[in-house]
Scaffold this motif. Structure first.
Motif, short mmCIF file in Angstrom:
data_model
loop_
_atom_site.label_atom_id
_atom_site.label_comp_id
_atom_site.label_asym_id
_atom_site.label_seq_id
_atom_site.Cartn_x
_atom_site.Cartn_y
_atom_site.Cartn_z
N LYS A 113 -2.52 23.79 -7.37
CA LYS A 113 -2.37 25.20 -8.52
C LYS A 113 -3.21 26.15 -7.92
O LYS A 113 -3.88 27.09 -8.32
CB LYS A 113 -3.15 24.74 -9.95
N SER A 313 -12.91 26.75 -18.10
CA SER A 313 -13.38 25.50 -18.86
C SER A 313 -14.55 24.88 -18.18
O SER A 313 -14.55 24.66 -17.03
CB SER A 313 -12.49 24.52 -19.45
N ARG A 318 -12.23 20.46 -20.15
CA ARG A 318 -11.06 20.45 -19.01
C ARG A 318 -9.68 20.06 -19.59
O ARG A 318 -8.83 20.31 -18.93
CB ARG A 318 -11.67 20.00 -17.94
N ASN A 319 -9.99 18.78 -20.13
CA ASN A 319 -8.55 18.18 -20.57
C ASN A 319 -8.03 18.47 -21.89
O ASN A 319 -7.18 18.17 -22.58
CB ASN A 319 -8.73 16.74 -20.61
N SER A 320 -8.71 19.62 -22.51
CA SER A 320 -8.19 20.23 -23.81
C SER A 320 -6.99 21.24 -23.43
O SER A 320 -7.10 21.85 -22.41
CB SER A 320 -9.27 20.76 -24.64
N ASN A 321 -6.32 21.51 -24.42
CA ASN A 321 -5.36 22.58 -24.40
C ASN A 321 -5.96 23.93 -24.93
O ASN A 321 -5.43 25.13 -24.93
CB ASN A 321 -4.25 22.32 -25.42
N GLU A 322 -6.99 23.81 -25.40
CA GLU A 322 -7.91 24.96 -26.15
C GLU A 322 -8.46 25.90 -24.77
O GLU A 322 -9.02 25.44 -23.81
CB GLU A 322 -9.22 24.37 -26.88
N TYR A 323 -8.26 27.31 -24.96
CA TYR A 323 -8.76 28.41 -24.05
C TYR A 323 -10.36 28.31 -24.31
O TYR A 323 -10.69 28.35 -25.32
CB TYR A 323 -8.27 29.45 -24.43
#
Length: 554
Positions: A113, A313, A318-323
Motif C-alpha cells: 500500500k 488510526s 486499525r481493523n475497523s472501517n471507521e475513519y
C-alpha cells in the motif's frame, strides 16, 4: 552416392541415447531445485518474518502481514550482504526505515500500500538494478526518476494523479506503466494544454466575526492582484500560480468587496465582519501533540467538532472501517473541553510500536524490554519517552512482584541511557520525576538480597548486620556495588557508602533499600541536575529517606 538406413540397430541406438540425455537433464534440474529448497531455512535472523538463503544474500519476506512498524523493528537485523529482498504482498505504506543495504540489487515491493517513494531511493541503494512496485497506491513519481536508464522499474497498476510534470518521464523505460486518473496512459495533450484561468477561495460571500483568522486565495496562470473596496490590498504570499492574503485577526474595516484581478478575469466575494462576544464562541486553537498538529477554528458554544487524524488510526482501531478522528468540544462557557485523540496514531514510528504492543497487556513490559533492546536508544524522541513512562505508570500495580519489578528497572535504565537534548526540557523533567517515584515505591516490594544491575542505575535491597560496612561503586560500564568488611580501599570509585555503626548496632535499620544513579538526570533540583555526579537514594527501614549526591555517603 551412399545412403544410410535409420531402421534397425541404428534407430535403437539413437533412441537410447536421447533417453539417457533426458534422464540426466531431469536429474540435474531436480538436484538444482533441491539445493534451492535446502538453501532456504529457519536459520535466519528474521525467521519470524522472513526466510534467508544460506549465504544471507536472498531474503524472502513475502505475504507476512508486515506493517511499517514491524519493518522498523527488524530492519537492523537485515544482513548487509542482502542482494535480493522480497517484501511483496504485505501492508507497507513506506520503506523509509530500510537502510544499510549497500549490496541490494533487487527489491520487490509489489502488492503493498505504498503511497510515495523517496527521491533519493537510488542513492539509498546504490547497487539497485531492479525495483518492482506494481499494485501499490502511488500517486506521484519523484522527478529524480527521469534519469533512470539502467534500472528495471515496474510501476504498473498504480493509479497516478497525473499532471503536466509527468512528461518528464516520457522517454523512460517505465513510461508505459503510467496509468493516470482517467484510466489511460499518460498523454501530454490531456494534461499540458494550458488555458487561462482565475479562481478564488472561498468562492462565496462570507459572514465572519472579528478577531477570527481569515484566508483569501487567488489562483491563476496570469499575473494577479487583490483589492478591497476597489483599493489595492497587498498579498501576504505571492507565488507563480497563486496570491494569498492571511488576516490573523479580522477587524470591522475588513468588511467589503474583495476582488482578485488579472488581465482577462476578475472574481469577487463580499465579506461581512460582525462584532461578537467571547461568551458565545471558543477561540481558535492550534496545538502540536504526540499524535500530530491540530487546528481548531473558532466554534460556537455547545458544539463538538471533529478532525481527521494526521497519521491514521491508533492500533486498537486499525481493523475497523471507521475513519480515525480527533474531537474537541466548545462548552457552554466558551471554553474548549474534552480533547480526545484516542482514535489517532502517534507521530513517531517508535510510539506506534509501543501502541501496537500495548494491545497485549499481559506481557506488555517484557515486550517493551525486548523491543527497546533491539534499537538504538538515541532514536527515541521526547514524546516516545513520555508515552513509555505512561505505559509503565499504567502497569506498575501489576508488577509488584520482585521478579517482575526487574522489567520496570530495565526500562528505566534504558530511558536514562538516552542522551538527547530534550533531557533538559521541563516536559522531560516532569515525566522523569514521575518515573523516579514509581521505581522508589516498587523497591518496597523487594525482599532481602534483591538486586538489579544496569548501566545507568542499580537497585538493591540488602541486610547489614555488621558493626560497620563500607561499600564502593566502581567506575565501570555496569554500576556494581562491592561491600567489604575490612574497609579495603578501591581505586577511583564513583561513590562510597559507609553504614554508620550506631545504626547497625541495632536491628531496627538492618535492612537497606538503595538506588544508585550514575548521573543526576532523574532529579529536577537545579543544584543537583547541573552536575554529573552519581546520586544515591538510601532508605533504611521503611520510614527514613536520605538523598545524597556527594562522593562519600555516611
Amino acid at each position: 552416392m551412399v545412403y544410410f538406413s535409420l531402421s534397425g540397430p541404428v534407430m535403437t541406438l539413437a533412441t537410447d541415447h536421447a533417453i539417457f540425455i533426458l534422464t540426466m537433464l531431469f536429474n540435474f534440474i531436480t538436484y538444482i531445485l533441491f539445493l534451492i529448497q535446502l538453501s532456504f531455512g529457519d536459520e535466519c535472523p528474521l525467521f519470524k518474518y522472513c526466510t534467508c538463503s544460506s549465504d544471507k544474500t536472498v531474503i524472502e519476506c513475502t505475504n507476512r502481514q508486515l506493517t511499517n512498524e514491524l519493518l522498523l523493528k527488524f530492519t537492523n537485523e537485515l544482513p548487509k550482504s542482502t542482494i535480493l529482498l522480497n517484501l511483496s504482498s504485505n501492508f507497507l505504506t513506506s520503506i523509509n526505515s530500510l537502510s544499510n543495504l549497500n549490496s541490494l540489487k533487487i527489491l520487490d515491493l509489489s502488492f503493498n500500500k505504498i503511497q510515495y517513494l523517496s527521491s533519493n531511493i537510488f542513492s539509498q541503494f546504490p547497487q539497485l538494478t531492479s525495483l518492482n512496485i506494481q499494485n501499490n497506491s502511488l500517486k506521484t513519481i519523484p522527478r529524480s526518476f527521469k534519469n533512470i536508464s539502467n534500472i528495471y522499474l515496474n510501476l504498473s497498476n498504480n493509479r497516478f494523479h497525473c499532471t503536466c510534470q509527468f512528461k518528464l518521464f516520457k522517454k523512460t523505460n517505465f513510461s508505459k506503466n503510467i496509468i493516470c486518473q482517467n484510466n489511460k496512459q499518460f498523454n501530454e495533450n490531456d494534461f499540458c494544454h494550458m488555458k487561462n484561468f482565475l479562481q478564488i477561495n472561498p468562492q462565496r460571500s462570507q459572514i465572519v466575526y472579528e478577531n477570527e483568522q481569515f484566508i483569501l486565495n487567488c489562483s491563476s496562470n496570469l499575473q494577479r492582484y487583490w483589492t478591497l473596496n476597489k483599493k489595492f490590498y497587498p498579498s501576504t504570499t505571492t507565488k507563480f500560480s497563486y496570491s494569498t492574503i492571511i488576516i490573523l485577526h479580522l477587524q470591522m474595516n475588513h468588511s467589503g468587496l474583495w476582488t482578485c484581478h488579472s488581465f482577462y478575469f476578475n472574481h469577487s466575494i463580499w465579506l461581512t465582519v460582525l462584532k461578537s462576544s467571547s461568551h458565545y464562541f471558543c477561540q481558535t486553537v492550534q496545538m502540536n501533540t504526540s499524535k500530530g498538529y491540530f487546528y481548531w477554528p473558532r466554534t460556537s458554544i455547545n458544539k463538538k467538532i471533529a478532525k481527521y487524524c494526521p497519521f491514521g488510526s491508533a492500533a486498537w482501531l486499525r481493523n475497523s472501517n471507521e475513519y480515525a478522528r480527533a474531537w474537541y468540544t466548545c462548552s457552554s462557557k466558551g471554553q474548549w473541553i474534552n480533547f480526545d485523540v484516542s482514535q489517532c496514531a502517534f507521530q513517531t514510528n517508535i510510539s506506534r510500536v509501543f501502541d501496537y504492543l500495548s494491545l497485549n497487556e499481559t506481557n506488555l513490559l517484557s515486550s517493551l524490554v525486548k523491543y527497546l533492546s533491539e534499537i538504538n536508544q538515541n532514536y527515541l524522541q521526547l514524546n516516545d519517552i513520555i508515552l513509555l513512562i505512561d505505559l509503565i505508570d499504567e502497569q506498575k500495580d501489576k508488577y509488584q512482584y520482585q521478579d517482575r519489578i526487574i522489567f520496570i528497572y530495565h526500562l528505566t535504565d534504558f530511558i536514562l541511557q538516552t542522551k538527547n537534548d530534550f533531557i533538559f526540557s521541563t516536559e522531560y523533567q516532569i515525566a522523569i520525576k514521575r518515573l523516579r517515584l514509581i521505581i522508589e515505591h516498587l523497591l518496597d516490594f523487594t525482599n532481602q538480597s534483591w538486586l538489579y544491575v544496569g548501566k545507568e542505575l542499580t537497585a538493591m535491597t540488602v541486610q547489614s548486620s555488621l558493626s560497620s560496612t563500607l561499600c564502593f561503586i566502581p567506575n565501570r560500564s555496569l554500576l556494581t556495588i562491592i561491600c567489604d568488611i575490612d574497609n579495603q580501599f578501591h581505586k577511583s570509585p564513583l561513590a562510597i557508602i559507609q553504614f554508620p555503626s550506631h545504626l547497625n548496632g541495632t536491628n531496627q535499620y538492618s535492612l537497606y533499600r538503595i538506588i544508585i544513579y550514575r548521573q543526576s538526570t532523574l532529579f529536577t533540583s537545579n543544584v543537583i541536575a547541573n552536575n554529573n555526579n552519581p546520586v544515591i537514594h538510601i532508605r533504611p527501614g521503611k520510614n527514613v529517606k536520605l538523598f545524597c549526591s556527594s562522593k562519600t555517603i555516611q
